[in-house]
Design a protein around this motif. Structure first.
Motif, PDB file in Angstrom:
ATOM      1  N   ARG A 113       9.173 -23.254  51.917  1.00 25.47           N
ATOM      2  CA  ARG A 113       9.889 -24.520  51.735  1.00 25.47           C
ATOM      3  C   ARG A 113      10.516 -24.984  53.046  1.00 25.47           C
ATOM      4  O   ARG A 113      10.479 -26.171  53.372  1.00 25.47           O
ATOM      5  CB  ARG A 113      10.962 -24.377  50.660  1.00 25.47           C
TER       6      ARG A 113
ATOM      7  N   MET B 250       8.534 -28.230  50.819  1.00 24.97           N
ATOM      8  CA  MET B 250       8.448 -28.105  49.367  1.00 24.97           C
ATOM      9  C   MET B 250       8.003 -26.696  48.994  1.00 24.97           C
ATOM     10  O   MET B 250       7.436 -25.999  49.827  1.00 24.97           O
ATOM     11  CB  MET B 250       7.499 -29.143  48.772  1.00 24.97           C
TER      12      MET B 250
ATOM     13  N   ALA C 216       4.335 -26.550  44.406  1.00 20.44           N
ATOM     14  CA  ALA C 216       4.367 -28.010  44.545  1.00 20.44           C
ATOM     15  C   ALA C 216       3.460 -28.455  45.689  1.00 20.44           C
ATOM     16  O   ALA C 216       2.762 -29.470  45.586  1.00 20.44           O
ATOM     17  CB  ALA C 216       5.797 -28.483  44.770  1.00 20.44           C
ATOM     18  N   TRP C 217       3.463 -27.697  46.788  1.00 19.55           N
ATOM     19  CA  TRP C 217       2.585 -28.008  47.918  1.00 19.55           C
ATOM     20  C   TRP C 217       1.123 -27.962  47.477  1.00 19.55           C
ATOM     21  O   TRP C 217       0.350 -28.861  47.795  1.00 19.55           O
ATOM     22  CB  TRP C 217       2.843 -27.023  49.061  1.00 19.55           C
TER      23      TRP C 217
ATOM     24  N   ARG D 299      -0.118 -28.328  44.405  1.00 17.79           N
ATOM     25  CA  ARG D 299      -0.402 -29.475  43.520  1.00 17.79           C
ATOM     26  C   ARG D 299      -0.587 -30.760  44.316  1.00 17.79           C
ATOM     27  O   ARG D 299      -1.506 -31.537  44.055  1.00 17.79           O
ATOM     28  CB  ARG D 299       0.722 -29.650  42.490  1.00 17.79           C
TER      29      ARG D 299
END
Length: 87
Positions: free
Chosen positions: A69, A74, A78-79, A81
């Motif tokens: 992060r 992030m 999440a990265w 996705r």
């Protein structure tokens, strides 16, 4: 770093200075960058986050996620996705 410096016949501080001059960053920052780049490749290959953390030698998933992060802005999942949505 001390062992590498000794093998090269220089002090640890001299090694850090020469490394930074050659790469533009200190050895620790370079190492983190390499680990994060490898993590990104593994994440895009759909390797589970826990397996990425373990495979790259992090002591646990939170430690890996925190460093990821800090480097990427992030969390790892999440990265992944976000990158997969770009395709």
């Amino acid at each position: 770093q001390r062992a590498i410096a000794a093998a090269c016949g220089m002090s640890a501080s001299a090694l850090r200075a020469r490394f930074a001059a050659a790469t533009g960053m200190p050895p620790t920052a370079w190492r983190i960058r390499q680990r994060i780049t490898r993590a990104q490749s593994m994440l895009l290959a759909d390797v589970p986050v826990a397996a990425v953390a373990a495979g790259l030698g992090y002591p646990n998933v939170p430690a890996f996620s925190r460093q990821f992060r800090q480097s990427c802005g992030m969390p790892p999942a999440a990265w992944r996705r976000a990158r997969l949505a770009e395709v």
